[in-house]
Design an enzyme around this catalytic site. Sequence first.
Site, PDB file in Angstrom:
ATOM      1  N   CYS A 160       6.640   5.646   8.194  1.00 58.54           N
ATOM      2  CA  CYS A 160       5.880   5.433   6.958  1.00 58.54           C
ATOM      3  C   CYS A 160       6.848   5.329   5.781  1.00 58.54           C
ATOM      4  CB  CYS A 160       4.902   6.579   6.728  1.00 58.54           C
ATOM      5  SG  CYS A 160       4.110   6.443   5.098  1.00 58.54           S
ATOM      6  N   GLY A 220      -3.878  -6.487  11.291  1.00 56.24           N
ATOM      7  CA  GLY A 220      -4.369  -5.593  10.242  1.00 56.24           C
ATOM      8  C   GLY A 220      -4.680  -6.319   8.951  1.00 56.24           C
ATOM      9  N   ASN A 251       6.501  -1.548  11.359  1.00 52.83           N
ATOM     10  CA  ASN A 251       5.728  -0.936  10.302  1.00 52.83           C
ATOM     11  C   ASN A 251       5.963  -1.756   9.033  1.00 52.83           C
ATOM     12  OD1 ASN A 251       4.288   0.976   8.694  1.00 52.83           O
ATOM     13  ND2 ASN A 251       4.892   2.574  10.123  1.00 52.83           N
ATOM     14  N   GLY A 256      -0.148   7.000   1.580  1.00 53.37           N
ATOM     15  CA  GLY A 256       0.456   8.342   1.540  1.00 53.37           C
ATOM     16  C   GLY A 256       0.015   9.244   2.677  1.00 53.37           C
ATOM     17  N   ASN A 306       0.825  -1.209   0.000  1.00 53.92           N
ATOM     18  CA  ASN A 306       0.000   0.000   0.000  1.00 53.92           C
ATOM     19  C   ASN A 306       0.853   1.250   0.000  1.00 53.92           C
ATOM     20  OD1 ASN A 306      -0.505   1.909   2.483  1.00 53.92           O
ATOM     21  ND2 ASN A 306       0.095  -0.080   3.304  1.00 53.92           N
ATOM     22  N   ASN A 325       4.079   7.382  14.706  1.00 55.29           N
ATOM     23  CA  ASN A 325       4.487   6.702  13.479  1.00 55.29           C
ATOM     24  C   ASN A 325       5.681   7.463  12.921  1.00 55.29           C
ATOM     25  OD1 ASN A 325       4.763   5.574  10.956  1.00 55.29           O
ATOM     26  ND2 ASN A 325       2.662   5.957  10.284  1.00 55.29           N
TER      27      ASN A 325
HETATM   28  C1  DHB Z   1       1.160   4.375   5.161  1.00 61.19           C
HETATM   29  C2  DHB Z   1       1.691   4.594   6.379  1.00 61.19           C
HETATM   30  C3  DHB Z   1       2.369   3.557   6.991  1.00 61.19           C
HETATM   31  O1  DHB Z   1       2.930   3.727   8.197  1.00 61.19           O
HETATM   32  C4  DHB Z   1       2.471   2.321   6.367  1.00 61.19           C
HETATM   33  O2  DHB Z   1       3.116   1.326   6.944  1.00 61.19           O
HETATM   34  C5  DHB Z   1       1.928   2.127   5.145  1.00 61.19           C
HETATM   35  C6  DHB Z   1       1.256   3.161   4.535  1.00 61.19           C
HETATM   36  C7  DHB Z   1       0.527   5.454   4.403  1.00 61.19           C
HETATM   37  O3  DHB Z   1      -0.377   6.147   4.883  1.00 61.19           O
HETATM   38  O4  DHB Z   1       1.009   5.638   3.294  1.00 61.19           O
END
Ligand code: DHB
Length: 307
Positions: free
Chosen positions: A131, A268, A194, A75, A72, A128
Amino acid sequence: MSAKVDLSCEVCGVELANPTILASGFLGVTASTLKRAVELGAGAVTIKSIGLERREGHKEPVVCEVQSGLLNCVGLSTQGQEAFDELKVALKEIDAPVIASFYGKTTEDYGEIARRLEEIKPSLIEANISCPNVKDEFGLPFGAKADAASQVVKEIKGNSKIPLFVKLTPNVPDIKSIAKAVAEAGADGITAINSVGPGMKINVESAKPILSNNSGGLSGPAIKPIAIRCVYDIFDVVDVPIIGTGGITTGLDAAEMLMAGATAVGVGTVLMYRGLDSFKLITEELSSFMDENGYSKVKDLVGIAHG
Ligand code: DHB
């Protein structure tokens, strides 16, 4: 479920009916979907990472299925102030711990959000710093460097007394050094891991990457061995609780994650494989495993894979 097995557990003084926690990014944008996850059996729920300002995220397609997992590139889409309001509603309506995941573009952003969360009072907060999808805009994630990660933690701890979990990226050469740095800087817990990568899938018909951002973070069963190894390594170097996340699909996966050193487990991508019954299935399977193997409490499993 066995009467002899007690699935309740405690994370930084917060009581959970069972150790499954809805991971950030799934069903977690509105209070009503978070509430539904609890009704479906989640022990706690995490809201999709909140940012200071509204962000659209990447354009579609942002999700694609791969072998044993999901890519995914959402963003970091967020509603800004509306997301904080949604969190307030969730806290009012949900009879289970609600974890506020959040992200910042700068260290100061993390401090500002922490200040706002201090007033809203979620059960736990989760920074977080990992990402994998916004490097072009945000630069390297804070979680990629020990000193940047610890600066973020200090900034948050200066602005909030709510127990802080820091969500780490596995995409580093030495996750132990990052875990140690955030714990020394004052983190009350660590969430690991993550998503991995990023990874890419190419459509051979069009000869183009499928995701709009070309690549995206990998989650699901494919990453479970990496998550288990990271949690195992982190458990060796910190004294704070760990939420073990990454590819948990069955009760046995949950048991494995607890044995590696997790106090509770994030759930998840399994929702795509096993549907809305995932929480019930995982907790029932964990309960049967514990019953058959003479474990009466979740904490009897935590870290026992270590010598
Ligand atoms: C997103 C954020 C994350 O921490 C992740 O592991 C995957 C996608 C995101 O919002 O892009």
